[in-house]
Design an enzyme around this catalytic site. Structure first.
Site, PDB file in Angstrom:
ATOM      1  N   LYS A 208      -8.276 -30.368 -13.618  1.00 23.80           N
ATOM      2  CA  LYS A 208      -9.250 -31.109 -14.417  1.00 23.80           C
ATOM      3  C   LYS A 208      -8.541 -32.148 -15.282  1.00 23.80           C
ATOM      4  O   LYS A 208      -8.933 -33.302 -15.318  1.00 23.80           O
ATOM      5  CB  LYS A 208     -10.045 -30.129 -15.279  1.00 23.80           C
ATOM      6  CG  LYS A 208     -11.190 -30.750 -16.019  1.00 23.80           C
ATOM      7  CD  LYS A 208     -11.987 -29.677 -16.743  1.00 23.80           C
ATOM      8  CE  LYS A 208     -12.553 -30.213 -18.020  1.00 23.80           C
ATOM      9  NZ  LYS A 208     -13.178 -29.173 -18.847  1.00 23.80           N
ATOM     10  N   GLU A 214       2.145 -26.516 -14.117  1.00 24.03           N
ATOM     11  CA  GLU A 214       2.321 -25.821 -12.835  1.00 24.03           C
ATOM     12  C   GLU A 214       1.801 -26.676 -11.680  1.00 24.03           C
ATOM     13  O   GLU A 214       2.475 -26.860 -10.659  1.00 24.03           O
ATOM     14  CB  GLU A 214       1.562 -24.483 -12.833  1.00 24.03           C
ATOM     15  CG  GLU A 214       2.112 -23.427 -13.768  1.00 24.03           C
ATOM     16  CD  GLU A 214       1.516 -23.506 -15.166  1.00 24.03           C
ATOM     17  OE1 GLU A 214       1.000 -24.584 -15.556  1.00 24.03           O
ATOM     18  OE2 GLU A 214       1.573 -22.485 -15.874  1.00 24.03           O
ATOM     19  N   GLY A 269     -13.172 -25.205 -17.038  1.00 17.21           N
ATOM     20  CA  GLY A 269     -12.309 -24.871 -15.906  1.00 17.21           C
ATOM     21  C   GLY A 269     -12.757 -23.609 -15.167  1.00 17.21           C
ATOM     22  O   GLY A 269     -12.915 -23.610 -13.947  1.00 17.21           O
ATOM     23  N   ARG A 270     -13.003 -22.532 -15.915  1.00 15.22           N
ATOM     24  CA  ARG A 270     -13.346 -21.254 -15.263  1.00 15.22           C
ATOM     25  C   ARG A 270     -14.789 -21.231 -14.762  1.00 15.22           C
ATOM     26  O   ARG A 270     -15.228 -20.229 -14.191  1.00 15.22           O
ATOM     27  CB  ARG A 270     -13.058 -20.085 -16.207  1.00 15.22           C
ATOM     28  CG  ARG A 270     -13.702 -20.203 -17.580  1.00 15.22           C
ATOM     29  CD  ARG A 270     -13.078 -19.225 -18.571  1.00 15.22           C
ATOM     30  NE  ARG A 270     -13.529 -19.429 -19.940  1.00 15.22           N
ATOM     31  CZ  ARG A 270     -13.022 -20.322 -20.777  1.00 15.22           C
ATOM     32  NH1 ARG A 270     -12.062 -21.140 -20.376  1.00 15.22           N
ATOM     33  NH2 ARG A 270     -13.472 -20.434 -22.016  1.00 15.22           N
ATOM     34  N   GLU A 355     -11.104 -14.995 -20.973  1.00 13.50           N
ATOM     35  CA  GLU A 355     -10.807 -16.305 -21.551  1.00 13.50           C
ATOM     36  C   GLU A 355     -12.006 -16.790 -22.376  1.00 13.50           C
ATOM     37  O   GLU A 355     -11.843 -17.467 -23.380  1.00 13.50           O
ATOM     38  CB  GLU A 355     -10.472 -17.311 -20.444  1.00 13.50           C
ATOM     39  CG  GLU A 355      -9.503 -18.383 -20.902  1.00 13.50           C
ATOM     40  CD  GLU A 355      -8.892 -19.163 -19.752  1.00 13.50           C
ATOM     41  OE1 GLU A 355      -7.679 -19.099 -19.573  1.00 13.50           O
ATOM     42  OE2 GLU A 355      -9.635 -19.838 -19.029  1.00 13.50           O
ATOM     43  N   HIS A 386      -8.221   6.196  -4.995  1.00 11.98           N
ATOM     44  CA  HIS A 386      -6.973   6.936  -4.769  1.00 11.98           C
ATOM     45  C   HIS A 386      -5.900   6.483  -5.744  1.00 11.98           C
ATOM     46  O   HIS A 386      -4.716   6.685  -5.498  1.00 11.98           O
ATOM     47  CB  HIS A 386      -6.521   6.740  -3.321  1.00 11.98           C
ATOM     48  CG  HIS A 386      -7.541   7.259  -2.359  1.00 11.98           C
ATOM     49  ND1 HIS A 386      -7.490   8.522  -1.832  1.00 11.98           N
ATOM     50  CD2 HIS A 386      -8.684   6.696  -1.903  1.00 11.98           C
ATOM     51  CE1 HIS A 386      -8.553   8.708  -1.048  1.00 11.98           C
ATOM     52  NE2 HIS A 386      -9.292   7.612  -1.086  1.00 11.98           N
ATOM     53  N   LYS A 511       2.169 -22.627 -23.752  1.00 11.89           N
ATOM     54  CA  LYS A 511       2.565 -23.856 -23.047  1.00 11.89           C
ATOM     55  C   LYS A 511       3.527 -24.664 -23.908  1.00 11.89           C
ATOM     56  O   LYS A 511       4.541 -25.153 -23.429  1.00 11.89           O
ATOM     57  CB  LYS A 511       1.337 -24.727 -22.753  1.00 11.89           C
ATOM     58  CG  LYS A 511       0.423 -24.186 -21.686  1.00 11.89           C
ATOM     59  CD  LYS A 511      -0.623 -25.268 -21.371  1.00 11.89           C
ATOM     60  CE  LYS A 511      -1.738 -24.716 -20.516  1.00 11.89           C
ATOM     61  NZ  LYS A 511      -2.834 -25.661 -20.353  1.00 11.89           N
TER      62      LYS A 511
HETATM   63  C1  G6Q Z   1     -10.229 -22.339 -17.649  1.00  8.67           C
HETATM   64  C2  G6Q Z   1      -9.020 -22.714 -18.319  1.00  8.67           C
HETATM   65  C3  G6Q Z   1      -7.779 -22.761 -17.452  1.00  8.67           C
HETATM   66  C4  G6Q Z   1      -7.696 -24.040 -16.612  1.00  8.67           C
HETATM   67  C5  G6Q Z   1      -6.277 -24.155 -16.062  1.00  8.67           C
HETATM   68  C6  G6Q Z   1      -6.112 -25.347 -15.179  1.00  8.67           C
HETATM   69  O1  G6Q Z   1     -11.313 -22.383 -18.140  1.00  8.67           O
HETATM   70  O2  G6Q Z   1      -9.215 -23.865 -19.011  1.00  8.67           O
HETATM   71  O3  G6Q Z   1      -7.668 -21.642 -16.620  1.00  8.67           O
HETATM   72  O4  G6Q Z   1      -8.642 -24.016 -15.589  1.00  8.67           O
HETATM   73  O5  G6Q Z   1      -5.369 -24.198 -17.115  1.00  8.67           O
HETATM   74  O6  G6Q Z   1      -6.457 -26.511 -15.849  1.00  8.67           O
HETATM   75  P1  G6Q Z   1      -6.556 -27.876 -15.099  1.00  8.67           P
HETATM   76  O7  G6Q Z   1      -7.639 -27.792 -14.102  1.00  8.67           O
HETATM   77  O8  G6Q Z   1      -6.842 -28.908 -16.146  1.00  8.67           O
HETATM   78  O9  G6Q Z   1      -5.227 -28.103 -14.427  1.00  8.67           O
END
Ligand code: G6Q
Length: 548
Positions: A208, A214, A269-270, A355, A386, A511
């Site tokens: 986003k 990463e 994001g989530r 989150e 199990h 971070k």
């Molecule tokens: C979700 C968080 C987090 C996010 C990641 C990736 O709600 O904000 O999990 O989705 O850190 O972020 P980007 O899509 O911006 O790379």
């Protein structure tokens, strides 16, 4: 959204009194004295999904008080605020509109007085044409080969959701191989570099904000490898795509304007798998299946928005969750899908819940003195039986469980599915009623004599709560409704617990510190650390030098 402390409400006080009455009541008795319990405490959604919440430590009175809590916390208003695009993500000053991404009504949805639906439809349309051209083989790689492999590079919300859905809907999948790279651990990207035929692979850089360490590191490694081994910059357009709200950064990375699929800051994001972030899903199952997936979620939205709270499935499940978390002090909840395809569902819901509601500051800016998000975890059944079910049955902690399954298997073989579902039903029964019941099916666990030494260890007291969610079949539509059900459950809990569910500042600190330490490891100026972290870095250097 107003800031109201839930513990100052009349309903909360009533719940405290009610809890003292309920804490010693056994589910055996609740079922014994109310033969309509299943009828009263279960709902069928769209003739497709049964939700049985009768095996919970609740009565009509519990539900009535919890509903009064939702009224006092002005839940109706908050629901309207979310759907109408009010800036309910206050700390980031944004609306929360993942529901707009699956809005099949003809009503406009306004953000800053502009209808966002045309933009949403335009991106969906672009995804449709793109996925068709990849699936049909019209789109070719730089050497003219058809595309057979899609790699999504993303992390967190840009990975967990699409990855979970792609796995869950495997029976609807086409010929394309879909892979996910998320971890900064080079082992993750190595598997792609090692096994991939780049000439028939496309890469979706899904981020986003397009600055996530990463994702950008992994994408850059793949890009450099690609350019070094295979082709030149101008050929990148056949293979690299971006899903992002930060178009400028994607362009800087070298992705063509036409290869960028946009999303917006009002998609968390989530909660983003409904947006272009779901491109890997669409590539995997095709446009029509993706639309059915959106439709399932849309129908759950309509139910959530319009059903009265006493029949509102997300609201009821949410309130029952608060009842356990805040009055029984349960701390955790388990998600237990009895469906191999749903094996990633618990970790997806884990992020969504932990989150969103892992917060300790209320909407007034004050520290909360009640419980907020539960620890969410789980594993697919019967494997979990199990492993950790022992603690759920006989441990000292009360763990509310959600059991999820479908009536029909996508891969029916002999009696497997019947055995699987027998285990599902047996577990919910054993958890609720304990071990001992007589030949008439009447439970005698409460008055069983457990004084005999060896019997003590075999005694299952029961009274352990669960919800059961049973589908006809897990298809795109039902999965869409299941995810939306949990999203709304989490939202309602955030509203009632008076926190902001749609930011995630807790993710930021690590971070920043890691960046400082990285500079230090790189021979830059050493960042001042505590002695433990300093010790770790010292041993990292010592071990590393001894290997050279
Ligand atoms: C979700 C968080 C987090 C996010 C990641 C990736 O709600 O904000 O999990 O989705 O850190 O972020 P980007 O899509 O911006 O790379």
């Amino acid at each position: 959204m107003k800031s109201i402390s839930p513990i100052t409400t009349n309903a909360w006080k009533e719940l405290r009194i009610h809890f003292n009455k309920m804490k010693n009541i056994h589910l055996v008795d609740l079922f014994k004295y109310n033969h309509n319990r299943f009828k009263n405490f279960s709902y069928v959604f769209k003739s497709n999904m049964l939700i049985d919440f009768s095996k919970n430590r609740i009565t009509d009175e519990t539900i009535q008080i919890l509903l009064r809590l939702s009224e006092e916390m002005q839940l109706s208003q908050s629901i309207q605020d979310m759907f109408n695009g009010k800036h309910i993500n206050v700390t980031e000053n944004r609306p929360v509109l993942h529901t707009a991404l699956r809005n099949f009504s003809h009503e406009p949805i306004l953000v800053n007085n502009i209808d966002i639906m045309p933009k949403i439809r335009a991106v969906l349309n672009k995804m449709k044409h793109f996925s068709k051209s990849i699936i049909s083989g019209v789109w070719r790689g730089y050497s003219g080969k058809k595309i057979t492999h899609v790699v999504n590079i993303g992390i967190g919300g840009s990975d967990l959701g699409p990855r979970m859905v792609t796995e869950a809907l495997k029976p609807y999948k086409n010929h394309l191989k879909i892979s996910y790279v998320s971890n900064i651990d080079s082992t993750d990207v190595y598997s792609i570099l090692k096994n991939c035929d780049f000439s028939s692979t496309i890469f979706l850089v899904s981020s986003k904000n397009f600055t996530t360490e990463e994702t950008i590191t992994n994408a850059t490694t793949i890009k450099n490898y690609f350019l070094k081994k295979y082709c030149n910059l101008k050929d990148m357009k056949h293979h690299f795509f971006a899903v992002t709200a930060n178009v400028q950064e994607a362009l800087k990375f070298g992705i063509e304007q036409n290869n960028i699929f946009e999303l917006w800051d009002w998609v968390g994001g989530r909660y983003s798998l409904w947006s272009a972030m779901g491109l890997s899903i669409m590539l995997s199952i095709g446009f029509n299946n993706f639309c059915n997936f959106l439709h399932g979620a849309y129908d759950m939205d309509i139910h959530f928005k319009h059903a009265s709270f006493e029949k509102n499935i997300p609201v009821l499940l949410s309130l029952i969750g608060i009842w356990y978390n805040n009055f029984f002090n349960t701390q955790t909840e388990a998600i237990l899908p009895y469906d191999q395809y749903l094996y990633r569902f618990p970790s997806y819901i884990q992020q969504c819940n932990m989150e969103s509601n892992g917060k300790n500051i209320d909407r007034n800016g004050d520290k909360v003195c009640w419980q907020t998000g539960s620890i969410t975890w789980g594993e697919v059944g019967t494997n979990g039986q199990h492993s950790f079910y022992q603690l759920i049955h006989q441990g000292t902690k009360l763990i509310p469980c959600d059991f999820i399954a479908s009536t029909i298997s996508h891969n029916p073989i002999e009696n497997h599915h019947k055995i699987l579902l027998s285990n599902f039903f047996a577990q919910t029964h054993a958890l609720a009623f304990g071990k001992y019941f007589n030949n008439n099916g009447e439970n005698t666990s409460c008055d069983h004599d457990v004084n005999h030494f060896s019997e003590k260890f075999k005694y299952f007291e029961g009274n352990r709560p669960s919800n059961s969610i049973l589908f006809k079949i897990i298809d795109p539509y039902s999965l869409g409704s299941l995810i939306a059900l949990y999203e709304h459950k989490i939202f309602v809990q955030g509203v009632i617990l008076n926190i902001f569910s749609f930011d995630q500042w807790g993710v930021e600190l690590g971070k920043v510190i890691s960046n400082n330490i990285f500079q230090g490891l790189h021979g830059g100026k050493n960042y001042k650390n505590d002695v433990s972290t300093q010790g770790l870095i010292h041993f990292y250097n010592t071990f590393k030098n001894s290997m050279n």
